[in-house]
Scaffold this motif. Structure first.
Motif, PDB file in Angstrom:
ATOM      1  N   THR A 285      47.301  42.324  35.736  1.00 20.72           N
ATOM      2  CA  THR A 285      46.563  43.573  35.537  1.00 20.72           C
ATOM      3  C   THR A 285      45.177  43.308  34.954  1.00 20.72           C
ATOM      4  O   THR A 285      44.192  43.892  35.399  1.00 20.72           O
ATOM      5  N   VAL A 286      45.100  42.415  33.985  1.00 20.97           N
ATOM      6  CA  VAL A 286      43.805  42.073  33.392  1.00 20.97           C
ATOM      7  C   VAL A 286      42.897  41.427  34.436  1.00 20.97           C
ATOM      8  O   VAL A 286      41.716  41.765  34.546  1.00 20.97           O
ATOM      9  N   SER A 287      43.450  40.522  35.242  1.00 18.23           N
ATOM     10  CA  SER A 287      42.612  39.852  36.234  1.00 18.23           C
ATOM     11  C   SER A 287      42.166  40.807  37.340  1.00 18.23           C
ATOM     12  O   SER A 287      41.052  40.675  37.849  1.00 18.23           O
TER      13      SER A 287
ATOM     14  N   ALA B 129      41.560  43.952  36.854  1.00 17.57           N
ATOM     15  CA  ALA B 129      40.585  44.844  36.225  1.00 17.57           C
ATOM     16  C   ALA B 129      39.201  44.205  36.094  1.00 17.57           C
ATOM     17  O   ALA B 129      38.208  44.917  35.980  1.00 17.57           O
ATOM     18  N   MET B 130      39.151  42.895  36.116  1.00 18.55           N
ATOM     19  CA  MET B 130      37.870  42.192  35.959  1.00 18.55           C
ATOM     20  C   MET B 130      37.627  41.341  37.203  1.00 18.55           C
ATOM     21  O   MET B 130      38.264  40.297  37.385  1.00 18.55           O
ATOM     22  N   ALA B 131      36.694  41.775  38.031  1.00 14.08           N
ATOM     23  CA  ALA B 131      36.441  41.130  39.323  1.00 14.08           C
ATOM     24  C   ALA B 131      36.247  39.611  39.236  1.00 14.08           C
ATOM     25  O   ALA B 131      36.827  38.881  40.049  1.00 14.08           O
ATOM     26  N   PRO B 132      35.469  39.094  38.274  1.00 14.10           N
ATOM     27  CA  PRO B 132      35.313  37.629  38.233  1.00 14.10           C
ATOM     28  C   PRO B 132      36.644  36.893  38.030  1.00 14.10           C
ATOM     29  O   PRO B 132      36.890  35.865  38.654  1.00 14.10           O
ATOM     30  N   LEU B 133      37.494  37.445  37.174  1.00 15.00           N
ATOM     31  CA  LEU B 133      38.803  36.812  36.963  1.00 15.00           C
ATOM     32  C   LEU B 133      39.649  36.860  38.225  1.00 15.00           C
ATOM     33  O   LEU B 133      40.352  35.900  38.547  1.00 15.00           O
ATOM     34  N   GLN B 134      39.582  37.978  38.941  1.00 18.34           N
ATOM     35  CA  GLN B 134      40.345  38.098  40.175  1.00 18.34           C
ATOM     36  C   GLN B 134      39.835  37.107  41.218  1.00 18.34           C
ATOM     37  O   GLN B 134      40.628  36.479  41.921  1.00 18.34           O
TER      38      GLN B 134
ATOM     39  N   SER C 159      41.058  33.718  40.280  1.00 20.56           N
ATOM     40  CA  SER C 159      42.488  33.631  40.552  1.00 20.56           C
ATOM     41  C   SER C 159      42.754  33.408  42.040  1.00 20.56           C
ATOM     42  O   SER C 159      43.570  32.560  42.417  1.00 20.56           O
TER      43      SER C 159
END
Length: 145
Positions: A104-106, A108-113, A116
């Motif tokens: 969920t956190v990733s 919510a934050m495009a760079p983390l997604q 990933s």
């Protein structure tokens, strides 16, 4: 303690997993959307004002419940894969919650997604950020004899 299959000596467990994860994600997103649309009338349609929050909550509960019950969401089950811990065990409630929270956190934050997704496509075990932090891995489901 047993370990998850090695991608070099047992590549069959990891074949096609990134593509399967994408397809499973689409199925799970559609399932969550349909569930929210079914629930919407029961909110006297006031849920339309907080629909994104409803999607987030229903999706979170859905992921935790399905990962706890079978170590895979319905989308993952459809494509024949599951999540396993570093010790090659099914996810328990705590690990399922932590994995869903990380997902969920990733999201919510495009760079983390994006990081990933890149990791899922380039690492030998196809692990995303949540997987790397928790030591979990997505595998093609074993056939039980």
């Amino acid at each position: 303690m047993t370990q998850t299959p090695d991608p070099d000596s047992q590549p069959e467990f990891y074949t096609g997993v990134p593509t399967k994860r994408l397809f499973a994600w689409v199925v799970d997103a559609l399932f969550t959307l349909i569930a929210c649309l079914v629930i919407l009338p029961f909110t006297a349609f006031t849920g339309i004002f907080f629909f994104p929050l409803m999607l987030l909550i229903i999706g979170f509960v859905y992921r935790v419940a399905t990962l706890t019950s079978g170590s895979a969401t319905f989308g993952m089950r459809l494509v024949g894969m599951e999540l396993r811990t570093a010790g090659d065990k099914r996810l328990d409630a705590g690990t399922a919650f932590a994995h869903t929270l990380g997902y969920t956190v990733s999201v919510a934050m495009a760079p983390l997604q994006l990081i990933s997704i890149a990791l899922m496509c380039t690492t030998p075990r196809g692990q995303g950020l949540s997987d790397m932090v928790l030591g979990t891995v997505a595998l093609n489901r074993r056939t039980e004899i």
